[in-house]
Scaffold this motif. Structure first.
Motif, short mmCIF file in Angstrom:
data_model
loop_
_atom_site.label_atom_id
_atom_site.label_comp_id
_atom_site.label_asym_id
_atom_site.label_seq_id
_atom_site.Cartn_x
_atom_site.Cartn_y
_atom_site.Cartn_z
N PRO A 90 81.97 37.41 8.18
CA PRO A 90 81.68 38.24 9.36
C PRO A 90 80.93 39.52 9.02
N VAL A 91 81.25 40.12 7.87
CA VAL A 91 80.57 41.35 7.47
C VAL A 91 79.12 41.06 7.09
N ALA A 92 78.89 39.98 6.35
CA ALA A 92 77.52 39.62 5.98
C ALA A 92 76.69 39.29 7.22
N ALA A 93 77.27 38.51 8.13
CA ALA A 93 76.55 38.18 9.36
C ALA A 93 76.29 39.43 10.20
N GLY A 94 77.28 40.31 10.31
CA GLY A 94 77.09 41.55 11.07
C GLY A 94 76.03 42.44 10.47
N THR A 95 75.94 42.47 9.14
CA THR A 95 74.90 43.28 8.49
C THR A 95 73.51 42.77 8.82
N LEU A 96 73.32 41.45 8.74
CA LEU A 96 72.01 40.87 9.05
C LEU A 96 71.65 41.08 10.51
N SER A 98 72.77 43.46 12.54
CA SER A 98 72.53 44.88 12.79
C SER A 98 71.12 45.27 12.37
N LEU A 99 70.70 44.79 11.20
CA LEU A 99 69.34 45.06 10.75
C LEU A 99 68.31 44.48 11.71
N ALA A 100 68.54 43.25 12.16
CA ALA A 100 67.59 42.61 13.08
C ALA A 100 67.52 43.37 14.40
N THR A 101 68.67 43.80 14.93
CA THR A 101 68.68 44.51 16.21
C THR A 101 67.97 45.85 16.12
N ALA A 102 68.28 46.63 15.08
CA ALA A 102 67.64 47.94 14.92
C ALA A 102 66.13 47.80 14.72
N THR A 103 65.71 46.82 13.93
CA THR A 103 64.28 46.61 13.69
C THR A 103 63.56 46.24 14.98
N ALA A 104 64.13 45.32 15.75
CA ALA A 104 63.48 44.87 16.98
C ALA A 104 63.38 46.01 18.00
N LEU A 105 64.44 46.78 18.17
CA LEU A 105 64.42 47.84 19.17
C LEU A 105 63.50 48.98 18.80
N LEU A 106 63.44 49.31 17.51
CA LEU A 106 62.64 50.46 17.09
C LEU A 106 61.17 50.13 16.89
N ARG A 107 60.83 48.87 16.70
CA ARG A 107 59.44 48.49 16.46
C ARG A 107 58.72 47.99 17.72
N ALA A 108 59.46 47.55 18.71
CA ALA A 108 58.83 46.90 19.86
C ALA A 108 57.85 47.77 20.64
N PRO A 109 58.07 49.10 20.81
CA PRO A 109 57.16 49.86 21.69
C PRO A 109 55.69 49.83 21.30
N LEU A 110 55.36 49.65 20.02
CA LEU A 110 53.96 49.66 19.63
C LEU A 110 53.19 48.51 20.26
N LEU A 111 53.90 47.47 20.69
CA LEU A 111 53.22 46.31 21.25
C LEU A 111 52.63 46.60 22.62
N TRP A 112 53.22 47.56 23.37
CA TRP A 112 52.73 47.80 24.72
C TRP A 112 52.20 49.21 24.93
N MET A 113 52.30 50.10 23.96
CA MET A 113 51.84 51.47 24.16
C MET A 113 50.32 51.52 24.29
#
Length: 373
Positions: A90-96, A98-113
């Motif tokens: 569960p910790v390994a899965a949660g780490t992966l 969490s990384l995927a969620t933070a990356t997607a949310l923080l990188r997405a705006p450049l696609l539409w700005m």
């Protein structure tokens, strides 16, 4: 002790997750290295990452921000966590995740700005490469989610076919009895979940930080108006000092969302609460510490008494986020509930072999064996 309903990450899923994390780290490190070597001193690149004014030697717009080295470091941490077999699934899965969620949310705006191509000093090639990098990072984040979802299997079935439990020693059918060496743990639960004290501390601190950031955004909403705030939230690249970073209001909204989600997970003592708390705390600490460092560099901190009430509130919020994020990191990194092993809390059999030692707390064997033993 694990049951048949528990799930574990397969070795292939862990290996694939490690490779995806390394690719994410490589992309972030490449853009950071580009700015550090693009005809400007390293100090100017550092202040540009924090949102400072461009230096006189900046021939081109910076193509990275503080998020690039931060996400690269987070990806390396996730890779090491997934690679370690001793880390509960569960910790390994949660780490992966969490990384995927933070990356997607923080990188997405450049696609539409809009207005990316009108940044001073940028060229079409740089903009195109930045957008391709964002697309690649989003694809890698989605691949991490798929790997975690597809790489989980039920635990315990393979061990049952071998005539032994999934977690525990093999017992002989001719044993005199089965006892426990020591009483069961006082804090049972799924492996990796936080313990009660640290979970409450992390939950309260992250909830306070998330509500603080959200309150700051609600405070600015009347000043900008609904239309102005929507524009500031979604972003306009002409207002940004670099290509990849999200708009400041989008960044704040993501921080509040991640902090509140991790706080709820910690208070519920979810198995993925610790990696989610570490991800949210690292972003909060970096955001607050960066704002404080920039205030010291520009002289705002030295003129604290002369600043307006809003500016002083912003600096106080930055200090609170930095301290809170650091505290949560220290608490969340503490070990959670361990996995059940064949040691102290396992079922032990005795009498299956001549001269076998009787475990502690075990009653003596019967003088006459019962029928069928």
């Amino acid at each position: 002790m694990s049951t048949v309903r528990d799930r574990v990450l397969t070795g292939g899923a862990r290996t694939t997750g490690v490779l995806l994390c390394l690719l994410l780290a490589l992309l972030g490190a490449a853009w950071a290295a580009r700015d550090l070597t693009a005809a400007r001193p390293g100090a100017e690149a550092w202040w540009a990452w924090l949102g400072g004014a461009r230096g006189p030697r900046d021939a081109t717009a910076p193509a990275s921000s503080l998020l690039d080295p931060l996400l690269a470091l987070g990806a390396l941490t996730a890779a090491v966590t997934a690679l370690r077999g001793a880390v509960p699934a569960p910790v390994a899965a949660g780490t992966l995740l969490s990384l995927a969620t933070a990356t997607a949310l923080l990188r997405a705006p450049l696609l539409w700005m809009p207005g990316v191509g009108r940044l001073p000093g940028t060229d079409t090639g740089l903009t195109s490469w930045a957008q391709r990098t964002v697309l690649a990072e989003l694809a890698l984040a989605a691949a991490l989610v798929v790997v975690v979802a597809a790489g989980r299997r039920r635990a315990g079935r393979a061990g049952r076919h071998r005539g032994r439990p999934a977690n525990g020693p093999e017992t002989a059918p001719s044993a005199y009895g089965v006892v426990r060496a020591v009483p069961q743990a006082a804090d049972p639960g799924r492996p990796g979940r936080p313990r009660k004290g640290p979970a409450r501390t992390v939950g309260v601190l992250l909830a306070a930080a998330g509500l603080t950031v959200a309150g700051g955004e609600l405070y600015r909403l009347p000043e900008l108006g609904a239309d102005g705030y929507r524009t500031a939230l979604l972003g306009d690249a002409t207002d940004l000092p670099a290509l990849p970073p999200p708009p400041s209001h989008w960044h704040a909204a993501v921080l509040a969302l991640l902090a509140l989600a991790a706080a709820v997970a910690a208070l519920r003592r979810a198995s993925w609460a610790r990696p989610a708390a570490v991800a949210a705390a690292a972003l909060l600490c970096a955001h607050g510490a960066g704002a404080l460092a920039l205030a010291v560099h520009t002289g705002r901190a030295a003129r604290l008494a002369a600043l307006s009430g809003t500016d002083r509130l912003e600096l106080a919020t930055a200090a609170f986020l930095a301290v809170t994020g650091l505290t949560v990191l220290l608490v969340a990194f503490r070990r959670g509930v361990p996995e059940a092993t064949g040691g102290a809390d396992a079922a032990l059999a005795y009498g299956s072999a001549p001269g076998a030692a009787r475990p502690p707390h075990a009653p003596p064997p019967p003088s006459t064996l019962p029928p069928g033993w």
